[in-house]
Design an enzyme around this catalytic site. Structure first.
Site, short mmCIF file in Angstrom:
data_model
loop_
_atom_site.label_atom_id
_atom_site.label_comp_id
_atom_site.label_asym_id
_atom_site.label_seq_id
_atom_site.Cartn_x
_atom_site.Cartn_y
_atom_site.Cartn_z
N HIS A 245 0.82 -1.22 0.00
CA HIS A 245 0.00 0.00 0.00
C HIS A 245 0.85 1.27 0.00
CE1 HIS A 245 -2.74 -2.76 2.58
NE2 HIS A 245 -3.08 -2.89 1.32
N LYS B 22 5.59 6.85 7.07
CA LYS B 22 5.04 5.96 8.11
C LYS B 22 6.17 5.57 9.05
CE LYS B 22 1.84 3.66 4.90
NZ LYS B 22 1.47 2.37 4.30
N TYR C 103 1.05 2.20 13.66
CA TYR C 103 1.55 3.11 12.63
C TYR C 103 1.41 4.55 13.10
CZ TYR C 103 0.62 -0.50 8.99
OH TYR C 103 0.59 -1.62 8.21
N ASP D 43 -6.66 -6.51 -1.55
CA ASP D 43 -5.22 -6.67 -1.78
C ASP D 43 -4.94 -7.67 -2.91
OD1 ASP D 43 -4.83 -4.84 0.23
OD2 ASP D 43 -3.87 -6.22 1.61
#
Length: 177
Positions: free
Chosen positions: A62, A72, A132, A169
């Site tokens: 992603h 991130k 995250y 996904d």
């Protein structure tokens, strides 16, 4: 903290330097000044958690498209994960190269991922949770993905008898050639 550069420019593995005592340990996981000194993002307006019931859960790959790129900072708070970062910056000398880092609750490692890189992971234990810190808010229209097994990336995922992958996904395309 120790900032360990990787083969992908801008991607770092960050190790906590724990200070143990008879109660357990204490260690810094984030310091704005240390991150700034390494040229990394210091603002985290959004945080997310990903809890995964089963080992073999695969999420990714992603990223968010321009102008909504996001850095991130990812760490494992329970269990263990094979964490993957792939360079998708067209024109970069490391375009389509990837690295993997095993992050676990026990090793307390974090991975810093700048904008322009895809991210994904496969859990190595039941009950794995990733935390995250995000440099930008999630923008659904900017969400992108590439297939986890795209031959152009050639990611060597750990063997798994029964991967758990979301239909979204599985439907991601390969990178354009």
């Amino acid at each position: 903290m120790r900032f360990l550069p990787t083969e992908l420019p801008g991607v770092f593995v960050i190790d906590v330097e724990p200070k143990p005592d008879d109660r357990g340990l204490f260690g810094r996981t984030y310091c704005r000044e240390e991150f700034a000194a390494h040229g990394l993002c210091t603002e985290w307006p959004q945080c997310n958690v990903s809890f995964n019931t089963r080992a073999g859960t695969l999420r990714g790959m992603h990223w968010q498209a321009a102008p909504h790129e996001e850095a991130k900072l990812v760490r494992c708070t329970a269990g263990a994960a094979f964490d993957v970062v792939a360079d998708l910056r067209v024109g970069s000398p490391t375009y389509r190269k990837w690295i993997a880092v095993e992050i676990t609750a026990a090793n307390r490692r974090a991975v810093y991922i700048p904008g322009g890189f895809a991210h994904g992971f496969q859990t190595l234990a039941d009950g794995t949770e990733l935390f995250y810190q995000m440099s930008a808010f999630y923008v659904p229209e900017a969400a992108r993905g590439v297939r986890w097994d795209d031959p152009a990336l050639g990611i060597a995922w750990p063997p798994c008898d029964a991967r758990v992958i979301a239909p979204r996904d599985l439907a991601f395309p390969d990178l354009p050639t």
